[in-house]
Design a protein around this motif. Structure first.
Motif, PDB file in Angstrom:
ATOM      1  N   TYR A  30       0.806  -1.222   0.000  1.00 14.26           N
ATOM      2  CA  TYR A  30       0.000   0.000   0.000  1.00 14.26           C
ATOM      3  C   TYR A  30       0.842   1.277   0.000  1.00 14.26           C
ATOM      4  CZ  TYR A  30      -3.670  -3.340   0.988  1.00 14.26           C
ATOM      5  OH  TYR A  30      -4.527  -4.405   0.914  1.00 14.26           O
ATOM      6  N   GLY A  31       2.166   1.143  -0.071  1.00 14.83           N
ATOM      7  CA  GLY A  31       3.036   2.302  -0.154  1.00 14.83           C
ATOM      8  C   GLY A  31       3.065   3.154   1.105  1.00 14.83           C
ATOM      9  N   ILE A  32       2.990   2.517   2.262  1.00 17.59           N
ATOM     10  CA  ILE A  32       3.034   3.230   3.543  1.00 17.59           C
ATOM     11  C   ILE A  32       4.443   3.093   4.104  1.00 17.59           C
ATOM     12  CG2 ILE A  32       2.015   3.468   5.837  1.00 17.59           C
ATOM     13  CD1 ILE A  32       0.001   3.927   3.566  1.00 17.59           C
ATOM     14  N   LYS A  33       5.176   4.189   4.084  1.00 17.72           N
ATOM     15  CA  LYS A  33       6.563   4.152   4.573  1.00 17.72           C
ATOM     16  C   LYS A  33       6.594   4.371   6.087  1.00 17.72           C
ATOM     17  CE  LYS A  33       8.861   5.806   0.376  1.00 17.72           C
ATOM     18  NZ  LYS A  33       8.437   5.058  -0.571  1.00 17.72           N
ATOM     19  N   ALA A  34       7.470   3.611   6.764  1.00 16.94           N
ATOM     20  CA  ALA A  34       7.648   3.783   8.204  1.00 16.94           C
ATOM     21  C   ALA A  34       8.201   5.183   8.465  1.00 16.94           C
ATOM     22  CB  ALA A  34       8.602   2.729   8.744  1.00 16.94           C
ATOM     23  N   PRO A  35       7.796   5.834   9.513  1.00 19.79           N
ATOM     24  CA  PRO A  35       7.008   5.359  10.640  1.00 19.79           C
ATOM     25  C   PRO A  35       5.504   5.586  10.510  1.00 19.79           C
ATOM     26  CG  PRO A  35       7.869   7.505  11.197  1.00 19.79           C
ATOM     27  CD  PRO A  35       8.354   7.182   9.799  1.00 19.79           C
TER      28      PRO A  35
END
Length: 130
Positions: A30-35
């Motif tokens: 889903y292209g959610i980069k940490a943090p």
């Protein structure tokens, strides 16, 4: 020594590890980069499954071990397996839709509650006979 509770404890930790792995996969998908923990509802549900499991682990672990030591190892382990099954149902249903999470949540909550009650009663009885 609680020979049945030990492997069930390891299974619970393996489940938690697997849920964390799923979060990593979902970050990529889903292209959610940490943090970051928000940005896509599908990711957020997968993340919440992992976090809610983390929130329940300190409730489960002392209860299952105290119930195993003070009441019955096999019964505590069986209830631990019910807890794990409830968490798997919770994962499956919540990942699909937030409003579907109730069944798995209640199964694991009841298993944890019974373990706590057994642990408490077993400890009290043990202290009375000391």
């Amino acid at each position: 020594m609680p020979k049945f509770t030990a492997p069930v404890t390891l299974l619970a930790v393996i489940l938690y590890f697997w849920l964390g792995f799923r979060v990593g996969q979902a970050r990529v998908k889903y292209g959610i980069k940490a943090p970051a923990t928000t940005g896509n509802p599908d990711f957020e549900r997968i993340f919440r499954v992992q976090m809610n499991t983390l929130e329940w682990m300190p409730i489960l672990l002392p209860a299952i071990w105290l119930a195993a030591v003070y009441v019955n190892d096999a019964a505590a382990a069986a209830l631990g397996l019910v807890w794990i099954a409830g968490r798997v149902v919770y994962m499956r249903d919540y990942t699909e839709a937030a409003e579907k999470r109730d069944t798995g949540f209640f199964v694991q909550a009841i298993a944890a509650g019974v373990l706590w009650l057994a642990a408490l009663i077993g400890l009290i009885v043990s202290m009375m006979h000391a």
